[in-house]
Design a protein around this motif. Structure first.
Motif, PDB file in Angstrom:
ATOM      1  N   LYS A 236       0.801  -1.224   0.000  1.00 18.97           N
ATOM      2  CA  LYS A 236       0.000   0.000   0.000  1.00 18.97           C
ATOM      3  C   LYS A 236       0.838   1.280   0.000  1.00 18.97           C
ATOM      4  CE  LYS A 236      -3.685  -2.355   2.578  1.00 18.97           C
ATOM      5  NZ  LYS A 236      -4.362  -2.450   3.886  1.00 18.97           N
ATOM      6  N   ASP A 237       1.917   1.289   0.756  1.00 20.59           N
ATOM      7  CA  ASP A 237       2.770   2.479   0.810  1.00 20.59           C
ATOM      8  C   ASP A 237       3.620   2.536  -0.465  1.00 20.59           C
ATOM      9  OD1 ASP A 237       4.625   4.466   1.298  1.00 20.59           O
ATOM     10  OD2 ASP A 237       5.020   3.860   3.368  1.00 20.59           O
ATOM     11  N   PRO A 238       3.475   3.597  -1.274  1.00 18.52           N
ATOM     12  CA  PRO A 238       4.229   3.687  -2.532  1.00 18.52           C
ATOM     13  C   PRO A 238       5.747   3.720  -2.344  1.00 18.52           C
ATOM     14  CG  PRO A 238       3.084   5.759  -2.048  1.00 18.52           C
ATOM     15  CD  PRO A 238       2.550   4.738  -1.094  1.00 18.52           C
ATOM     16  N   ALA A 239       6.208   3.979  -1.123  1.00 14.75           N
ATOM     17  CA  ALA A 239       7.653   4.008  -0.860  1.00 14.75           C
ATOM     18  C   ALA A 239       8.308   2.680  -1.206  1.00 14.75           C
ATOM     19  CB  ALA A 239       7.909   4.347   0.608  1.00 14.75           C
ATOM     20  N   PHE A 240       7.595   1.573  -0.978  1.00 12.46           N
ATOM     21  CA  PHE A 240       8.158   0.251  -1.249  1.00 12.46           C
ATOM     22  C   PHE A 240       8.355   0.039  -2.748  1.00 12.46           C
ATOM     23  CE2 PHE A 240       6.320  -0.159   2.959  1.00 12.46           C
ATOM     24  CZ  PHE A 240       7.318  -0.840   3.641  1.00 12.46           C
ATOM     25  N   GLU A 241       7.321   0.360  -3.511  1.00 11.55           N
ATOM     26  CA  GLU A 241       7.412   0.193  -4.961  1.00 11.55           C
ATOM     27  C   GLU A 241       8.525   1.074  -5.535  1.00 11.55           C
ATOM     28  OE1 GLU A 241       4.562   0.512  -8.946  1.00 11.55           O
ATOM     29  OE2 GLU A 241       3.660   0.589  -6.942  1.00 11.55           O
ATOM     30  N   LYS A 242       8.630   2.303  -5.044  1.00  9.25           N
ATOM     31  CA  LYS A 242       9.671   3.227  -5.517  1.00  9.25           C
ATOM     32  C   LYS A 242      11.065   2.685  -5.226  1.00  9.25           C
ATOM     33  CE  LYS A 242       6.992   7.533  -5.047  1.00  9.25           C
ATOM     34  NZ  LYS A 242       6.874   8.800  -4.265  1.00  9.25           N
ATOM     35  N   ALA A 243      11.249   2.164  -4.017  1.00  8.14           N
ATOM     36  CA  ALA A 243      12.567   1.658  -3.623  1.00  8.14           C
ATOM     37  C   ALA A 243      12.976   0.460  -4.473  1.00  8.14           C
ATOM     38  CB  ALA A 243      12.553   1.277  -2.142  1.00  8.14           C
ATOM     39  N   PHE A 244      12.041  -0.453  -4.702  1.00 10.40           N
ATOM     40  CA  PHE A 244      12.348  -1.627  -5.528  1.00 10.40           C
ATOM     41  C   PHE A 244      12.681  -1.219  -6.964  1.00 10.40           C
ATOM     42  CE2 PHE A 244      10.436  -4.147  -2.112  1.00 10.40           C
ATOM     43  CZ  PHE A 244      11.268  -5.254  -2.111  1.00 10.40           C
ATOM     44  N   LYS A 245      11.956  -0.228  -7.470  1.00 11.34           N
ATOM     45  CA  LYS A 245      12.206   0.226  -8.848  1.00 11.34           C
ATOM     46  C   LYS A 245      13.574   0.889  -8.973  1.00 11.34           C
ATOM     47  CE  LYS A 245       7.492   0.864 -10.608  1.00 11.34           C
ATOM     48  NZ  LYS A 245       6.467   1.863 -11.032  1.00 11.34           N
ATOM     49  N   VAL A 246      13.956   1.675  -7.974  1.00 13.86           N
ATOM     50  CA  VAL A 246      15.262   2.346  -7.994  1.00 13.86           C
ATOM     51  C   VAL A 246      16.390   1.321  -8.032  1.00 13.86           C
ATOM     52  CG1 VAL A 246      16.889   3.573  -6.488  1.00 13.86           C
ATOM     53  CG2 VAL A 246      14.662   4.574  -6.964  1.00 13.86           C
ATOM     54  N   GLN A 247      16.278   0.294  -7.172  1.00  9.51           N
ATOM     55  CA  GLN A 247      17.340  -0.719  -7.125  1.00  9.51           C
ATOM     56  C   GLN A 247      17.399  -1.526  -8.413  1.00  9.51           C
ATOM     57  OE1 GLN A 247      17.005  -4.195  -7.028  1.00  9.51           O
ATOM     58  NE2 GLN A 247      18.993  -4.868  -6.231  1.00  9.51           N
ATOM     59  N   LYS A 248      16.231  -1.897  -8.947  1.00  5.25           N
ATOM     60  CA  LYS A 248      16.193  -2.696 -10.181  1.00  5.25           C
ATOM     61  C   LYS A 248      16.755  -1.892 -11.361  1.00  5.25           C
ATOM     62  CE  LYS A 248      14.846  -6.481 -12.417  1.00  5.25           C
ATOM     63  NZ  LYS A 248      15.445  -6.263 -13.749  1.00  5.25           N
ATOM     64  N   THR A 424       8.352 -10.699 -12.070  1.00  4.18           N
ATOM     65  CA  THR A 424       8.291  -9.563 -12.998  1.00  4.18           C
ATOM     66  C   THR A 424       7.171  -8.577 -12.689  1.00  4.18           C
ATOM     67  OG1 THR A 424       6.943 -10.900 -14.501  1.00  4.18           O
ATOM     68  CG2 THR A 424       9.327 -10.885 -14.884  1.00  4.18           C
ATOM     69  N   ASP A 425       6.152  -9.031 -11.973  1.00  3.33           N
ATOM     70  CA  ASP A 425       5.023  -8.156 -11.633  1.00  3.33           C
ATOM     71  C   ASP A 425       5.255  -7.601 -10.223  1.00  3.33           C
ATOM     72  OD1 ASP A 425       2.569  -7.012 -10.882  1.00  3.33           O
ATOM     73  OD2 ASP A 425       1.437  -8.401 -12.152  1.00  3.33           O
ATOM     74  N   LEU A 426       5.746  -6.366 -10.139  1.00  6.99           N
ATOM     75  CA  LEU A 426       6.114  -5.775  -8.850  1.00  6.99           C
ATOM     76  C   LEU A 426       4.913  -5.614  -7.930  1.00  6.99           C
ATOM     77  CD1 LEU A 426       8.178  -4.519  -6.968  1.00  6.99           C
ATOM     78  CD2 LEU A 426       7.932  -2.355  -8.220  1.00  6.99           C
ATOM     79  N   LYS A 427       3.827  -5.078  -8.439  1.00  9.62           N
ATOM     80  CA  LYS A 427       2.643  -4.854  -7.596  1.00  9.62           C
ATOM     81  C   LYS A 427       2.100  -6.168  -7.034  1.00  9.62           C
ATOM     82  CE  LYS A 427       0.991  -0.547  -9.736  1.00  9.62           C
ATOM     83  NZ  LYS A 427       1.112   0.292  -8.523  1.00  9.62           N
ATOM     84  N   ALA A 428       2.003  -7.186  -7.910  1.00 12.51           N
ATOM     85  CA  ALA A 428       1.497  -8.489  -7.463  1.00 12.51           C
ATOM     86  C   ALA A 428       2.454  -9.112  -6.443  1.00 12.51           C
ATOM     87  CB  ALA A 428       1.324  -9.413  -8.661  1.00 12.51           C
ATOM     88  N   GLY A 429       3.752  -8.942  -6.666  1.00  9.38           N
ATOM     89  CA  GLY A 429       4.751  -9.499  -5.760  1.00  9.38           C
ATOM     90  C   GLY A 429       4.700  -8.849  -4.391  1.00  9.38           C
ATOM     91  N   LEU A 430       4.518  -7.539  -4.360  1.00  8.77           N
ATOM     92  CA  LEU A 430       4.436  -6.830  -3.081  1.00  8.77           C
ATOM     93  C   LEU A 430       3.163  -7.216  -2.336  1.00  8.77           C
ATOM     94  CD1 LEU A 430       5.701  -3.272  -4.111  1.00  8.77           C
ATOM     95  CD2 LEU A 430       6.903  -4.967  -2.723  1.00  8.77           C
ATOM     96  N   LYS A 431       2.080  -7.435  -3.088  1.00  5.44           N
ATOM     97  CA  LYS A 431       0.821  -7.844  -2.467  1.00  5.44           C
ATOM     98  C   LYS A 431       0.966  -9.232  -1.823  1.00  5.44           C
ATOM     99  CE  LYS A 431      -4.159  -8.138  -3.408  1.00  5.44           C
ATOM    100  NZ  LYS A 431      -5.225  -8.035  -4.443  1.00  5.44           N
ATOM    101  N   LYS A 432       1.620 -10.137  -2.540  1.00  4.45           N
ATOM    102  CA  LYS A 432       1.845 -11.485  -2.018  1.00  4.45           C
ATOM    103  C   LYS A 432       2.778 -11.448  -0.809  1.00  4.45           C
ATOM    104  CE  LYS A 432       3.232 -16.116  -3.559  1.00  4.45           C
ATOM    105  NZ  LYS A 432       3.782 -16.910  -4.701  1.00  4.45           N
ATOM    106  N   THR A 433       3.782 -10.576  -0.867  1.00  4.76           N
ATOM    107  CA  THR A 433       4.720 -10.427   0.247  1.00  4.76           C
ATOM    108  C   THR A 433       3.994  -9.935   1.489  1.00  4.76           C
ATOM    109  OG1 THR A 433       6.554  -9.935  -1.275  1.00  4.76           O
ATOM    110  CG2 THR A 433       6.818  -9.230   1.015  1.00  4.76           C
ATOM    111  N   ALA A 434       3.102  -8.953   1.311  1.00  8.63           N
ATOM    112  CA  ALA A 434       2.328  -8.419   2.433  1.00  8.63           C
ATOM    113  C   ALA A 434       1.450  -9.498   3.060  1.00  8.63           C
ATOM    114  CB  ALA A 434       1.472  -7.245   1.965  1.00  8.63           C
ATOM    115  N   GLN A 435       0.840 -10.319   2.228  1.00 14.05           N
ATOM    116  CA  GLN A 435      -0.017 -11.401   2.732  1.00 14.05           C
ATOM    117  C   GLN A 435       0.795 -12.390   3.561  1.00 14.05           C
ATOM    118  OE1 GLN A 435      -1.625 -12.796  -1.009  1.00 14.05           O
ATOM    119  NE2 GLN A 435      -3.370 -11.378  -0.956  1.00 14.05           N
ATOM    120  N   GLN A 436       1.998 -12.709   3.080  1.00 11.27           N
ATOM    121  CA  GLN A 436       2.868 -13.649   3.805  1.00 11.27           C
ATOM    122  C   GLN A 436       3.274 -13.066   5.164  1.00 11.27           C
ATOM    123  OE1 GLN A 436       3.837 -16.885   2.775  1.00 11.27           O
ATOM    124  NE2 GLN A 436       4.384 -16.897   4.956  1.00 11.27           N
ATOM    125  N   ILE A 437       3.594 -11.768   5.178  1.00 11.56           N
ATOM    126  CA  ILE A 437       3.979 -11.107   6.438  1.00 11.56           C
ATOM    127  C   ILE A 437       2.824 -11.166   7.435  1.00 11.56           C
ATOM    128  CG2 ILE A 437       4.514  -8.855   7.476  1.00 11.56           C
ATOM    129  CD1 ILE A 437       6.097  -8.246   4.861  1.00 11.56           C
TER     130      ILE A 437
END
Length: 445
Positions: A236-248, A424-437
């Motif tokens: 949900k927090d866009p900071a995570f998506e931004k950080a992953f994109k910067v590193q990639k 390859t799907d960042l949004k889907a991956g972050l959603k799955k990661t959040a569910q696991q947490i």
């Protein structure tokens, strides 16, 4: 901490198990401790330091306490891992620790929620000490969980950017980059290809690299890991998506994951003299304050520069912040000498001269606002960068969780998949990661 990998610490925290202790104090106005700290007594203090110079520094710290408290004697036991500490906190007894110190801030959530360490809020109140005015903001945050302050900072680690000034000059770069877009350009400019490898790599962005973990990158984006209900905010927090994109983007710009990993596999290890920053094979390095001394000890053939890590372009006004972690101390709930134990903890963590002397001895960042400004601090001028990062109210840390650092490991595992192209799907991956947490935390309660 010098000699202690944060990634190893996360794994340790994830695997540690602390049983519920019914004897814990619960943060009421009265601490519940009944011993007389003015009487003759002996405390057991367990800590994790093992290097000879660090062990001596701890002994000197304790000697200073015993000089001011001649009735309290301290039996010091070093090189204690979290696993050993946790076992002793469960069993108690005469040989168990009254006071403990751990390198692993990720264990705070477990220590507090299980009651293994007592809530120190009543002790601070009785001593008329305000933690929020005593400790830097990030350190104050990582020593408590859900209102329970079961730990206190005992020196800290601040992360910044090391750079090869000689390489910068050769490339015509006038100063360290302040934003991630500037950083990418500088990293590319500093990269010198050699066949299918590199003569010099501007920066090693891989999450498998030396301190380039997801949490250290994320620290510069000031993310909110959990929402007000304790649910993962990763998707949900866009900071995570931004950080992953910067590193990639960095990974792709500097040659791609496979090429970088092949190069990395042939480089020196994090704690040895052949660390690739020391040798000049990598021109910029994300690292903690201890790296300066370690690098200088190898007598590098270039001048070392130190600066804060870059920040997102839309947070340029926050340049100067960084990721903060450090050592913690606490009082065992099984201890029958908690008032005396508090005297030791209070001295080690709030006495300005004690904190300064300990910092000077082991070259970690002081953990009180007063000590950070002390004229008695002795350091290389470049070390001041880390003092400023530690004192910066915009600096961040990873919050405590009931199951320790498991959520950080989950985020890092997704990072491995994303940087390598497996995911390859960042949004889907972050959603799955959040569910696991969320699942892991629910199971831990």
């Amino acid at each position: 901490m010098p000699g202690t990998s944060r990634k190893a610490a996360i794994v340790l925290a994830a695997s540690a198990s602390i049983a519920l202790l019914a004897t814990a104090c619960t943060g009421q106005a009265d601490s519940g401790a009944s011993d007389d700290a003015a009487k003759e007594t002996t405390l057991n203090f367990w800590h994790a330091w093992s290097a000879p110079s660090e062990v001596k520094a701890v002994k000197d710290l304790v000697a200073g306490f015993e000089k001011t408290h001649p009735n309290i004697h301290v039996n010091v036991v070093g090189n204690m891992t979290d696993d050993k500490i946790n076992q002793a906190l469960r069993t108690g007894g005469g040989k168990a620790p009254d006071v403990i110190s751990s390198f692993t801030t990720n264990s705070v959530g477990r220590f507090c929620s299980s009651g293994a360490l007592v809530d120190l809020n009543p002790f601070f109140e009785k001593s008329d000490i305000d933690p929020e005015k005593t400790f830097p903001k990030a350190m104050n945050e990582y020593t408590q969980f859900e209102g329970n302050r079961c730990a206190v900072p005992l020196l800290g680690d601040a992360y910044g950017l090391y750079y090869n000034k000689t390489a910068f000059e050769k490339a015509g770069i006038t100063g360290p980059p302040k934003t991630w877009s500037e950083f990418e350009k500088v990293a590319e400019k500093l990269t010198i290809p050699q066949g299918d490898s590199y003569k010099q790599l501007g920066f090693m962005p891989d999450y498998h690299g030396w301190e380039t973990t997801t949490e250290h990158y994320l620290g510069q984006f000031s993310p909110t890991y959990f929402d007000k209900d304790g649910k993962s905010n990763v998707a949900k927090d866009p900071a995570f998506e931004k950080a992953f994109k910067v590193q990639k983007k960095l990974v792709d710009a500097l040659g791609g994951y496979r090429k970088l990993e092949t190069f990395r596999s042939k480089l020196g290890d994090e704690w040895g003299p052949k660390h690739p920053f020391h040798t000049g094979q990598v021109a910029m390095q994300l690292d903690g304050e201890w790296r300066l001394g370690m690098a200088l000890d190898t007598k590098p053939k270039f001048e070392i520069g130190v600066a804060p890590l870059p920040v997102p372009d839309d947070q340029a006004d926050q340049y100067g912040k960084g990721y903060i972690t450090g050592t913690i101390a606490g009082i065992a709930a099984t201890s029958t000498k908690q008032n005396a134990a508090w005297e030791l903890v209070k001295y080690m963590t709030t006495d300005t001269d004690a904190v300064v002397n300990f910092s000077n001895a082991i070259h970690n960042v002081p953990s009180t606002l007063a000590a950070l400004k002390s004229p008695k601090l002795k350091y290389d001028p470049r070390f001041k960068t880390f003092l400023k990062i530690a004192a910066n109210p915009d600096s961040t840390t990873a919050p405590a969780s009931v199951n320790g650092g498991v959520y950080l490991t989950t985020i890092q595992e997704f990072g491995y998949d994303y940087e390598s192209g497996k995911a390859t799907d960042l949004k889907a991956g972050l959603k799955k990661t959040a569910q696991q947490i969320d699942t892991d935390i629910a199971q831990a309660k």
